[in-house]
Design a protein around this motif. Sequence first.
Motif, PDB file in Angstrom:
ATOM      1  N   GLY A 250       0.817  -1.218   0.000  1.00 35.81           N
ATOM      2  CA  GLY A 250       0.000   0.000   0.000  1.00 35.81           C
ATOM      3  C   GLY A 250       0.843   1.256   0.000  1.00 35.81           C
ATOM      4  N   LEU A 251       1.905   1.257   0.798  1.00 36.00           N
ATOM      5  CA  LEU A 251       2.735   2.461   0.919  1.00 36.00           C
ATOM      6  C   LEU A 251       3.548   2.737  -0.339  1.00 36.00           C
ATOM      7  CD1 LEU A 251       4.140   2.076   4.553  1.00 36.00           C
ATOM      8  CD2 LEU A 251       2.647   3.904   3.754  1.00 36.00           C
ATOM      9  N   THR A 252       4.056   1.682  -0.982  1.00 32.76           N
ATOM     10  CA  THR A 252       5.013   1.909  -2.064  1.00 32.76           C
ATOM     11  C   THR A 252       4.359   2.087  -3.435  1.00 32.76           C
ATOM     12  OG1 THR A 252       5.299  -0.480  -2.306  1.00 32.76           O
ATOM     13  CG2 THR A 252       6.901   0.680  -0.934  1.00 32.76           C
ATOM     14  N   VAL A 253       3.358   1.260  -3.744  1.00 29.18           N
ATOM     15  CA  VAL A 253       2.769   1.352  -5.091  1.00 29.18           C
ATOM     16  C   VAL A 253       1.248   1.455  -5.070  1.00 29.18           C
ATOM     17  CG1 VAL A 253       4.656   0.150  -6.265  1.00 29.18           C
ATOM     18  CG2 VAL A 253       2.770  -1.168  -5.316  1.00 29.18           C
ATOM     19  N   GLY A 254       0.668   1.669  -3.903  1.00 28.40           N
ATOM     20  CA  GLY A 254      -0.788   1.795  -3.852  1.00 28.40           C
ATOM     21  C   GLY A 254      -1.499   0.476  -4.099  1.00 28.40           C
ATOM     22  N   PRO A 340       8.727   0.944  -8.654  1.00 30.62           N
ATOM     23  CA  PRO A 340       9.827   1.767  -8.093  1.00 30.62           C
ATOM     24  C   PRO A 340      10.956   0.906  -7.518  1.00 30.62           C
ATOM     25  CG  PRO A 340       7.975   1.741  -6.578  1.00 30.62           C
ATOM     26  CD  PRO A 340       7.528   0.973  -7.796  1.00 30.62           C
TER      27      PRO A 340
ATOM     28  N   GLN B   8       9.961   6.970  -2.022  1.00 34.40           N
ATOM     29  CA  GLN B   8       8.947   7.542  -2.908  1.00 34.40           C
ATOM     30  C   GLN B   8       7.548   7.514  -2.294  1.00 34.40           C
ATOM     31  OE1 GLN B   8       9.071   6.377  -7.144  1.00 34.40           O
ATOM     32  NE2 GLN B   8       6.932   5.754  -6.883  1.00 34.40           N
ATOM     33  N   GLY B   9       7.256   6.452  -1.549  1.00 31.73           N
ATOM     34  CA  GLY B   9       5.923   6.324  -0.963  1.00 31.73           C
ATOM     35  C   GLY B   9       5.609   7.398   0.060  1.00 31.73           C
ATOM     36  N   VAL B  10       6.649   8.018   0.636  1.00 28.93           N
ATOM     37  CA  VAL B  10       6.432   9.120   1.582  1.00 28.93           C
ATOM     38  C   VAL B  10       6.463  10.452   0.831  1.00 28.93           C
ATOM     39  CG1 VAL B  10       7.360  10.299   3.622  1.00 28.93           C
ATOM     40  CG2 VAL B  10       7.478   7.813   3.454  1.00 28.93           C
ATOM     41  N   PRO B  13       3.136   9.937  -2.252  1.00 29.03           N
ATOM     42  CA  PRO B  13       2.307   8.751  -1.996  1.00 29.03           C
ATOM     43  C   PRO B  13       1.546   8.313  -3.243  1.00 29.03           C
ATOM     44  CG  PRO B  13       2.038  10.345  -0.249  1.00 29.03           C
ATOM     45  CD  PRO B  13       2.834  11.026  -1.317  1.00 29.03           C
ATOM     46  N   PRO B  14       1.497   6.999  -3.488  1.00 29.22           N
ATOM     47  CA  PRO B  14       0.834   6.509  -4.699  1.00 29.22           C
ATOM     48  C   PRO B  14      -0.654   6.844  -4.699  1.00 29.22           C
ATOM     49  CG  PRO B  14       1.336   4.710  -3.207  1.00 29.22           C
ATOM     50  CD  PRO B  14       2.001   5.919  -2.648  1.00 29.22           C
ATOM     51  N   ARG B  15      -1.109   7.376  -5.794  1.00 27.42           N
ATOM     52  CA  ARG B  15      -2.541   7.707  -5.904  1.00 27.42           C
ATOM     53  C   ARG B  15      -3.096   7.077  -7.173  1.00 27.42           C
ATOM     54  NH1 ARG B  15      -3.413  11.075  -1.943  1.00 27.42           N
ATOM     55  NH2 ARG B  15      -1.690  12.370  -1.233  1.00 27.42           N
ATOM     56  N   HIS B  16      -4.281   6.518  -7.042  1.00 26.89           N
ATOM     57  CA  HIS B  16      -4.913   5.895  -8.206  1.00 26.89           C
ATOM     58  C   HIS B  16      -5.581   6.956  -9.064  1.00 26.89           C
ATOM     59  CE1 HIS B  16      -5.160   2.212  -5.375  1.00 26.89           C
ATOM     60  NE2 HIS B  16      -3.997   2.267  -5.995  1.00 26.89           N
TER      61      HIS B  16
END
Lengths: 529, 70
Positions: A250-254, A340, B8-10, B13-16
């Motif tokens: 969830g944190l890295t690629v949704g 990533p 990168q996630g911080v 943050p990945p968004r759809h």
Amino acid sequence: MSAATFLHRVCPTTGLKVDANAEKLIKANAVVATVALLVGGITAILVVLTRWQAVHLLDAVWFYRALTVHGMTMLIFFILFFEMGVLYFAGPVLLSSRVPAPKLAWGSFWLMVVGTLLVQWTMWTGRADVLFTSYVPLRAHPAFYGGVILFAVGCIGVVCLYFASLVVAKREKAYTGSVPLITYGASTAAIIAVITLGHGAAIYIPTFFWSLGWMEVDPQVYRMVWWGLGHSSQQINVAAMVSIWYLLGGLTVGAVVVNEKVSRTAFVLYVLFISMASAHHLLVDPGFGSAWKVWNTSYFMYMAVLASMIHGFTVPAGIEMGQRLRGYTRGMFDWLRRAPWGDPGFSSLIFSIVVFGFVGGITGVTIGTEQINIIVHNTLRSPGHFHSTVVSGTAMAFMGVTYYVIPLIFRKQIAFWPLARIQPYLFAGGMLVFSIAMTFAGNFGVPRRTWDITYTNAPFDYQFSPVADLMLGITALGGIVAAIGGGIYILVTVWSVFFGKPLEIGAPENAPLRSPPRREEPAPALAEL
Amino acid sequence: MPLYGVPQGVKNPPRHSLSYEERVEFLHDGERHWMGPAPGTFVLVFVFLAAFATYFFVNWKMLSFLWQIG
């Protein structure tokens, strides 16, 4: 103290409310876990350079001493301190709630620290050269057993606090509906911890009395009950690791959760069946019947394996769906190619899944079969298997999540960022070579827990195939590469935490008391998890 | 805000790209691909299955010539 009045800050990345006590406890547990990893890593190098016959670094006494320290420190202290941090994250933090009894939490933490120090003292001073299993009638100093008991009591305190935090969060309406999947997974880890620690109490308390000369302990009973602790403690890892997989996805690629019910059912299978898997350590034990062994390892254990295979499908599928939802839809593997890979959190996640499943999982199920176990037991194939699960799987996942804990909980930038980016590749690559070469050495009959396979001065002579020596050399080289990766991890985390640059993305610490946050725009995947 | 040394996630943050309802529809559209919404994972699962079956068979074979009967 109600949900609205406890001291906290709001994480701007996740929208979660972070209790000040939970944050400090996570930090304390993470720091001690890292120190344990350092001790375990140093002894790992000593052990592997002794098993490499061309080097043969330590003498016999120090080899078994270092092996004891390595086993206890890595499999119990490093892992469990980290998991206590995971419980404080998955309970109070993820539910935007609070630690119900902070003083009890700190008491439990210090109890664990004192227990750890006692055990370390006995091991390093030669008072407990009994290896990780400490099989009766090998007798250690009473402080060894006492230290383990103190540590276990501290763990039980944390687990109880975790369950209490779920009750408090529900009562104070910190969340609505079901708990998030990660909390659910951590709850299964906590339940397995209760089973594990129960077995630990049942066997270590009598053994403590036995070490004082007050009673007798039957060695066969010891072996059976002890593995309820020794193996089940690694199943706490599995449940915690899978929870971290979902979190990192969830944190890295949704990543999304493909099916909540399926994932939660798989966690329940762990609780119901994973403890029976302990029996596979006793597959060549003459004291138990075949029916008992087969039922426990070839029927019940497969239900726990099924759970891991479900997670092994749902986590990558969730990652793929998350990537496709972010627009990476071309072809079969565009989502994977454009992931990533420079983010150490993501690369750790993928290496953890792949090596745990393809190497650890397949070898584990195969050698957990009673007949096949005959050609495997007490050879290096066993440690070849569990290094690919516990180290390449669990420790790799824990390392990956650390790269998110440092900015989100410690609020520091990650030091030596280029090194941090390559660290998972070094560690996973080294451990993969290490595990496979060790497995091959075991195939040639090389025994585990043996100081010298040339049997110098022994009354009999046995020559292993020269391939065995080659494999032991490759094992050592893989281990050294992995140790360099582990060393980089320790350097990066310690430097980041104690000397790193602050990361000003959150509200100041000890923010004014406020009501639960309204999440304007949380990271979507984490919100769904 | 200095962002060097931040995953990168911080940092981002990945968004759809779709709304929640659109995402559900996208993921469960059976017409999109015969292997379901995660075809890549579907393939990887069969690679895993093949590896599993091969390793398991090799070990039984090894057992059969190490512990011969008769």
